[in-house]
Design an enzyme around this catalytic site. Structure first.
Site, PDB file in Angstrom:
ATOM      1  N   GLU A  91       0.816  -1.031   0.129  1.00  0.00           N
ATOM      2  CA  GLU A  91      -0.053   0.052  -0.195  1.00  0.00           C
ATOM      3  C   GLU A  91       0.692   1.238   0.038  1.00  0.00           C
ATOM      4  O   GLU A  91       2.115   1.153   0.629  1.00  0.00           O
ATOM      5  CB  GLU A  91      -0.920  -0.155   1.390  1.00  0.00           C
ATOM      6  CG  GLU A  91      -1.933  -0.784   1.157  1.00  0.00           C
ATOM      7  CD  GLU A  91      -2.993  -1.149   2.311  1.00  0.00           C
ATOM      8  OE1 GLU A  91      -4.004  -1.454   2.174  1.00  0.00           O
ATOM      9  OE2 GLU A  91      -2.400  -1.122   3.561  1.00  0.00           O
ATOM     10  N   CYS A 104       3.318   8.364   1.501  1.00  0.00           N
ATOM     11  CA  CYS A 104       3.694   7.183   2.186  1.00  0.00           C
ATOM     12  C   CYS A 104       4.030   5.832   1.380  1.00  0.00           C
ATOM     13  O   CYS A 104       3.026   5.658   0.733  1.00  0.00           O
ATOM     14  CB  CYS A 104       2.918   6.998   3.502  1.00  0.00           C
ATOM     15  SG  CYS A 104       3.520   5.811   4.547  1.00  0.00           S
ATOM     16  N   CYS A 111       6.912  -7.604   6.845  1.00  0.00           N
ATOM     17  CA  CYS A 111       7.987  -7.085   7.491  1.00  0.00           C
ATOM     18  C   CYS A 111       8.587  -8.102   8.394  1.00  0.00           C
ATOM     19  O   CYS A 111       7.727  -8.690   9.042  1.00  0.00           O
ATOM     20  CB  CYS A 111       7.691  -5.692   8.108  1.00  0.00           C
ATOM     21  SG  CYS A 111       9.033  -5.143   9.097  1.00  0.00           S
ATOM     22  N   CYS A 115       7.040  -5.620  15.012  1.00  0.00           N
ATOM     23  CA  CYS A 115       6.747  -5.075  16.161  1.00  0.00           C
ATOM     24  C   CYS A 115       5.279  -5.478  16.512  1.00  0.00           C
ATOM     25  O   CYS A 115       4.326  -5.546  15.906  1.00  0.00           O
ATOM     26  CB  CYS A 115       6.744  -3.659  16.062  1.00  0.00           C
ATOM     27  SG  CYS A 115       8.423  -3.079  15.192  1.00  0.00           S
ATOM     28  N   CYS A 118       2.291  -3.328  15.312  1.00  0.00           N
ATOM     29  CA  CYS A 118       1.974  -2.926  13.876  1.00  0.00           C
ATOM     30  C   CYS A 118       1.274  -4.091  13.071  1.00  0.00           C
ATOM     31  O   CYS A 118       1.640  -5.125  13.227  1.00  0.00           O
ATOM     32  CB  CYS A 118       3.334  -2.758  13.367  1.00  0.00           C
ATOM     33  SG  CYS A 118       3.430  -2.417  11.561  1.00  0.00           S
ATOM     34  N   GLY A 165       6.812  -2.468   5.639  1.00  0.00           N
ATOM     35  CA  GLY A 165       8.342  -2.824   5.581  1.00  0.00           C
ATOM     36  C   GLY A 165       9.208  -2.117   6.378  1.00  0.00           C
ATOM     37  O   GLY A 165       9.127  -0.876   6.758  1.00  0.00           O
ATOM     38  N   GLU A 166      10.594  -2.559   6.534  1.00  0.00           N
ATOM     39  CA  GLU A 166      11.672  -1.988   7.370  1.00  0.00           C
ATOM     40  C   GLU A 166      12.621  -1.666   6.205  1.00  0.00           C
ATOM     41  O   GLU A 166      13.390  -2.523   5.610  1.00  0.00           O
ATOM     42  CB  GLU A 166      12.226  -2.877   8.299  1.00  0.00           C
ATOM     43  CG  GLU A 166      13.584  -2.432   8.899  1.00  0.00           C
ATOM     44  CD  GLU A 166      13.531  -0.865   9.211  1.00  0.00           C
ATOM     45  OE1 GLU A 166      12.809  -0.443  10.233  1.00  0.00           O
ATOM     46  OE2 GLU A 166      14.311  -0.131   8.699  1.00  0.00           O
ATOM     47  N   SER A 197      12.180   6.068   7.601  1.00  0.00           N
ATOM     48  CA  SER A 197      11.855   5.820   8.994  1.00  0.00           C
ATOM     49  C   SER A 197      12.478   4.263   9.350  1.00  0.00           C
ATOM     50  O   SER A 197      12.037   3.253   8.371  1.00  0.00           O
ATOM     51  CB  SER A 197      10.223   5.843   9.109  1.00  0.00           C
ATOM     52  OG  SER A 197      10.015   5.326  10.421  1.00  0.00           O
ATOM     53  N   SER A 219      12.070   5.004  15.044  1.00  0.00           N
ATOM     54  CA  SER A 219      10.840   4.427  15.963  1.00  0.00           C
ATOM     55  C   SER A 219      11.302   4.033  17.098  1.00  0.00           C
ATOM     56  O   SER A 219      11.733   3.032  17.343  1.00  0.00           O
ATOM     57  CB  SER A 219      10.260   3.244  14.941  1.00  0.00           C
ATOM     58  OG  SER A 219       9.683   3.865  13.631  1.00  0.00           O
ATOM     59  N   LEU A 220      11.241   4.786  18.039  1.00  0.00           N
ATOM     60  CA  LEU A 220      11.571   4.577  19.499  1.00  0.00           C
ATOM     61  C   LEU A 220      10.620   3.596  20.266  1.00  0.00           C
ATOM     62  O   LEU A 220      10.910   2.683  20.673  1.00  0.00           O
ATOM     63  CB  LEU A 220      11.892   5.897  20.058  1.00  0.00           C
ATOM     64  CG  LEU A 220      12.634   6.041  21.247  1.00  0.00           C
ATOM     65  CD1 LEU A 220      14.205   5.177  20.897  1.00  0.00           C
ATOM     66  CD2 LEU A 220      13.083   7.174  21.821  1.00  0.00           C
ATOM     67  N   HIS A 221       9.472   4.166  20.547  1.00  0.00           N
ATOM     68  CA  HIS A 221       8.395   3.424  21.239  1.00  0.00           C
ATOM     69  C   HIS A 221       8.671   3.321  22.482  1.00  0.00           C
ATOM     70  O   HIS A 221       7.731   2.852  23.147  1.00  0.00           O
ATOM     71  CB  HIS A 221       7.772   2.301  20.364  1.00  0.00           C
ATOM     72  CG  HIS A 221       7.614   2.766  18.890  1.00  0.00           C
ATOM     73  ND1 HIS A 221       6.876   3.782  18.597  1.00  0.00           N
ATOM     74  CD2 HIS A 221       8.018   2.152  17.926  1.00  0.00           C
ATOM     75  CE1 HIS A 221       6.717   3.563  17.556  1.00  0.00           C
ATOM     76  NE2 HIS A 221       7.588   2.710  16.673  1.00  0.00           N
ATOM     77  N   ASN A 301      -2.848   3.303  16.574  1.00  0.00           N
ATOM     78  CA  ASN A 301      -4.170   2.895  15.392  1.00  0.00           C
ATOM     79  C   ASN A 301      -4.553   1.537  15.843  1.00  0.00           C
ATOM     80  O   ASN A 301      -3.658   0.515  15.173  1.00  0.00           O
ATOM     81  CB  ASN A 301      -3.959   3.159  14.207  1.00  0.00           C
ATOM     82  CG  ASN A 301      -3.935   4.664  13.886  1.00  0.00           C
ATOM     83  OD1 ASN A 301      -4.663   5.359  14.343  1.00  0.00           O
ATOM     84  ND2 ASN A 301      -2.686   5.150  13.397  1.00  0.00           N
ATOM     85  N   CYS A 344      -1.315   5.159  10.368  1.00  0.00           N
ATOM     86  CA  CYS A 344      -0.128   4.723  10.421  1.00  0.00           C
ATOM     87  C   CYS A 344      -0.375   3.323  11.214  1.00  0.00           C
ATOM     88  O   CYS A 344      -1.120   2.985  12.112  1.00  0.00           O
ATOM     89  CB  CYS A 344       0.624   5.436  11.641  1.00  0.00           C
ATOM     90  SG  CYS A 344       1.130   6.979  11.075  1.00  0.00           S
TER      91      CYS A 344
HETATM   92  N1  SAH Z   1       9.234  -0.069   9.345  1.00  0.00           N
HETATM   93  C1  SAH Z   1       9.612   1.365   9.732  1.00  0.00           C
HETATM   94  C2  SAH Z   1       8.685   2.449   8.723  1.00  0.00           C
HETATM   95  C3  SAH Z   1       7.214   1.874   8.694  1.00  0.00           C
HETATM   96  S1  SAH Z   1       6.420   2.120  10.046  1.00  0.00           S
HETATM   97  C4  SAH Z   1       9.524   1.967  11.125  1.00  0.00           C
HETATM   98  O1  SAH Z   1       9.209   0.885  11.863  1.00  0.00           O
HETATM   99  O2  SAH Z   1      10.156   2.785  11.628  1.00  0.00           O
HETATM  100  C5  SAH Z   1       6.049   3.802  10.299  1.00  0.00           C
HETATM  101  C6  SAH Z   1       5.744   4.161  11.560  1.00  0.00           C
HETATM  102  O3  SAH Z   1       4.236   3.672  11.946  1.00  0.00           O
HETATM  103  C7  SAH Z   1       6.537   3.856  12.771  1.00  0.00           C
HETATM  104  O4  SAH Z   1       7.017   4.798  13.433  1.00  0.00           O
HETATM  105  C8  SAH Z   1       5.734   2.596  13.203  1.00  0.00           C
HETATM  106  O5  SAH Z   1       6.150   2.380  14.534  1.00  0.00           O
HETATM  107  C9  SAH Z   1       4.348   3.358  13.341  1.00  0.00           C
HETATM  108  N2  SAH Z   1       3.077   2.262  13.347  1.00  0.00           N
HETATM  109  C10 SAH Z   1       3.214   1.123  12.983  1.00  0.00           C
HETATM  110  N3  SAH Z   1       2.147   0.505  13.671  1.00  0.00           N
HETATM  111  C11 SAH Z   1       1.440   1.451  14.317  1.00  0.00           C
HETATM  112  C12 SAH Z   1       0.270   1.430  14.747  1.00  0.00           C
HETATM  113  N4  SAH Z   1      -0.702   0.438  15.134  1.00  0.00           N
HETATM  114  N5  SAH Z   1      -0.293   2.654  15.176  1.00  0.00           N
HETATM  115  C13 SAH Z   1       0.225   3.806  15.190  1.00  0.00           C
HETATM  116  N6  SAH Z   1       1.599   3.848  14.425  1.00  0.00           N
HETATM  117  C14 SAH Z   1       1.978   2.754  14.284  1.00  0.00           C
HETATM  118 FE1  SF4 Z   2       8.123  -3.511  10.333  1.00  0.00          FE
HETATM  119 FE2  SF4 Z   2       7.816  -0.925  11.082  1.00  0.00          FE
HETATM  120 FE3  SF4 Z   2       5.886  -2.447  11.255  1.00  0.00          FE
HETATM  121 FE4  SF4 Z   2       8.171  -2.785  13.217  1.00  0.00          FE
HETATM  122  S1  SF4 Z   2       6.590  -0.884  12.765  1.00  0.00           S
HETATM  123  S2  SF4 Z   2       7.042  -4.330  12.148  1.00  0.00           S
HETATM  124  S3  SF4 Z   2       9.540  -2.163  11.838  1.00  0.00           S
HETATM  125  S4  SF4 Z   2       6.992  -1.977   9.421  1.00  0.00           S
END
Ligand code: SAH
Ligand code: SF4
Length: 373
Positions: A91, A104, A111, A115, A118, A165-166, A197, A219-221, A301, A344
Site C-alpha cells: 500500500e 507514504c 516486514c 513489532c 504494527c 516494511g523496514e 523511517s 521508531s523509538l516507542h 491505531n 500509521c
Molecule cells: N518500518 C519502519 C517504517 C514503517 S512504520 C519503522 O518501523 O519505522 C511507520 C511508523 O508507523 C513507525 O513509526 C511505526 O512504529 C508506526 N506504527 C506502526 N504500527 C502502528 C500503529 N498500529 N499505530 C500507530 N503507529 C504505528
Molecule cells: Fe516493521 Fe516498522 Fe511495522 Fe515494526 S513498525 S513491524 S519495523 S513496518
C-alpha cells in the site's frame, strides 16, 4: 530479457544506455521522460532518435504496478493497493495538506521486524520490493494526481518511507530509489523532504549517512531496553545505547539538525509519567545540553489482533506536556485517513508470509505486556 527502466537511478540508466552504445545525455532524456513526464510508451519520446526508440521497444519496458484498489478518505487522503505478484500486495498513501503533499511509500511485502503494535509486522514477511517497485508507487501516484487534480505542477512534495516494511532491511533497493527521488532530472525533492523511517537497523543508518543522507525518523516507542525489547524485537540486536549513538553519528551528515523519534502511544504500556521521565533522561544523556531530536507522538491505531489499546487523549496530552516542559520539541501526529484504514500501522496489504513470522507472533501474543498501572 526485458528490462524495466523504473529499476534504475540515473547512474544505472546511463550504464544501461552505454551498454546499448548510447551517450549519457540520452539516458538523461529518457529519465526525464519517465519520471518528470510519466511516460510509459517509447513512441511518446519524440526527441529520441527513432532508431533508439525501436531498440528500446525490443528490450525495455517502463512498467508500473497494477492497482488493485483505490480508496479516498473524507479528508482527501488516498490509499492505493498495488499488486506485486504472487499473492502479495503493498500500500501507498497520499496525504494532502495545505502547504505540502506527502506520499507514504512501502519498501517490503510484509516486514520481518514484527513489532507488537504494527499490523504489517503481524502479517509476517514475504519479500523485499525492487527499486522499480518502490519507485512505481511514486511514479504512479505523482502522475495520477496531476491528472486527477488537473495540474502540470508537482503534487507530491514529500516522501516518507513509512509504509509497509523496514526500508533499512531492503537497503540495496532503497538507495537507488532515494537517489531518483532526489534527482533534479526526476522528482527533484530536497534531502529534507525525503524521510526514511527505521526501527533502528544501526549499521544501515551509518551506511545511509554516507550513501544518501536524507531525513531520518527512528521508531523509538520505549524509553528503556526491557520495554523496547518487547515492543520492537530488533532492540535485542541493537539496544538503545547503540541506537542513540548511531543517531548522533547520523546527525553529522543529516539534512536537518535533528532526528525525529516516533513514539506510538499505547494505553498503559508506554504512556505513563515515568516513561516520559525516562525518555527525557535518555534524550538528555545523549544530547549534552543541546537540542538534537524531536518527538512525534503517534496515537496507536488499533487493530484487533494486537490486543493493545490507544492511549487516552489525556495521557497523550500529559506525556507531550512533560516532554515540552523539559524543552523537547514534541508534536502529536494527526490521524489521517483512518476511515479507509490508511493511518500509521494500519497498512496491511496482503502478504504471503514465507517466514511464518505471523505464526510466531500469534504465539507471542499470549505473553501479555505488563501494564504498569
Ligand atoms: N518500518 C519502519 C517504517 C514503517 S512504520 C519503522 O518501523 O519505522 C511507520 C511508523 O508507523 C513507525 O513509526 C511505526 O512504529 C508506526 N506504527 C506502526 N504500527 C502502528 C500503529 N498500529 N499505530 C500507530 N503507529 C504505528
Ligand atoms: Fe516493521 Fe516498522 Fe511495522 Fe515494526 S513498525 S513491524 S519495523 S513496518
Amino acid at each position: 530479457m526485458t528490462t524495466n527502466l523504473l529499476n534504475f537511478d540515473l547512474q544505472g540508466l546511463v550504464a544501461y544506455c552505454e551498454s546499448l552504445g548510447e551517450k549519457r545525455f540520452r539516458a538523461t532524456q529518457l529519465f526525464r521522460w519517465i519520471h518528470q513526464r510519466g511516460a510509459s510508451d517509447f513512441d511518446q519520446m519524440t526527441d529520441l532518435a527513432k532508431s533508439l526508440r525501436e531498440k528500446l521497444k525490443t528490450q525495455a519496458v517502463i512498467e508500473g504496478l497494477p492497482v488493485i484498489t483505490q480508496h479516498e478518505s473524507q479528508d482527501g487522503t488516498i490509499k492505493w493497493l498495488f499488486d506485486v505478484g504472487d499473492g502479495n500486495a503493498v500500500e501507498s498513501v497520499f496525504i494532502p495538506e495545505d502547504d505540502r503533499g506527502t506520499l507514504c511509500v512501502s519498501s517490503q511485502a510484509g516486514c520481518a521486524v514484527g513489532c507488537r503494535f504494527c499490523s504489517t509486522g503481524h502479517q509476517g514477511f514475504s519479500r523485499n520490493l525492487t527499486t522499480g517497485e518502490i519507485l512505481a508507487q511514486l511514479w504512479f501516484a505523482e502522475h495520477f494526481l496531476r491528472k486527477h487534480l488537473k495540474t502540470e505542477e508537482r503534487v507530491i512534495t514529500n516522501v516518507v518511507m513509512m509504509g509497509m516494511g523496514e526500508p533499512m532491511q531492503n537497503y540495496s533497493a532503497l538507495v537507488p530509489a532515494l537517489r531518483t527521488m532526489l534527482d533534479d532530472h526526476a522528482y527533484g525533492l530536497s534531502r529534507r523532504r525525503v524521510t526514511v523511517s527505521t526501527s533502528g537497523v544501526v549499521p544501515m543508518m551509518d551506511r545511509l549517512s554516507q550513501d544518501c543522507a536524507v531525513a531520518l525518523a527512528v521508531s523509538l516507542h520505549a524509553p528503556n531496553d526491557a520495554l523496547r525489547d518487547n515492543l520492537v524485537p530488533l532492540n535485542k540486536k541493537y539496544p538503545l545505547d547503540e541506537l542513540m549513538q548511531a543517531c548522533l553519528r547520523y546527525l553529522e551528515f543529516a539534512p536537518r539538525d535533528f532526528i525525529t523519534f516516533e513514539y506510538c502511544m499505547l494505553d498503559g504500556v508506554n504512556d505513563q509519567p515515568e516513561h516520559a521521565q525516562q525518555l527525557i533522561a535518555l534524550i538528555e544523556k545523549y544530547g549534552k545540553g543541546k537540542p538534537w531530536c524531536k518527538l512525534n507522538l503517534i496515537p496507536f491505531n488499533p487493530f484487533p489482533a494486537s490486543g493493545l489499546l490507544r492511549s487516552s487523549n489525556a495521557a497523550v496530552a500529559a506525556f507531550a506536556k512533560a516532554l515540552s516542559d523539559a524543552g523537547i520539541v514534541t508534536t502529536v501526529r494527526k490521524t489521517r485517513g483512518d476511515d479507509i484504514d490508511a493511518a500509521c500501522g494500519q497498512l496491511a496489504g496482503d502478504v504471503k508470509d514465507r517466514t511464518r513470522a505471523a505464526e510466531r507472533m500469534a504465539k507471542q501474543r499470549t505473553i501479555p505486556l505488563q501494564p504498569v498501572r
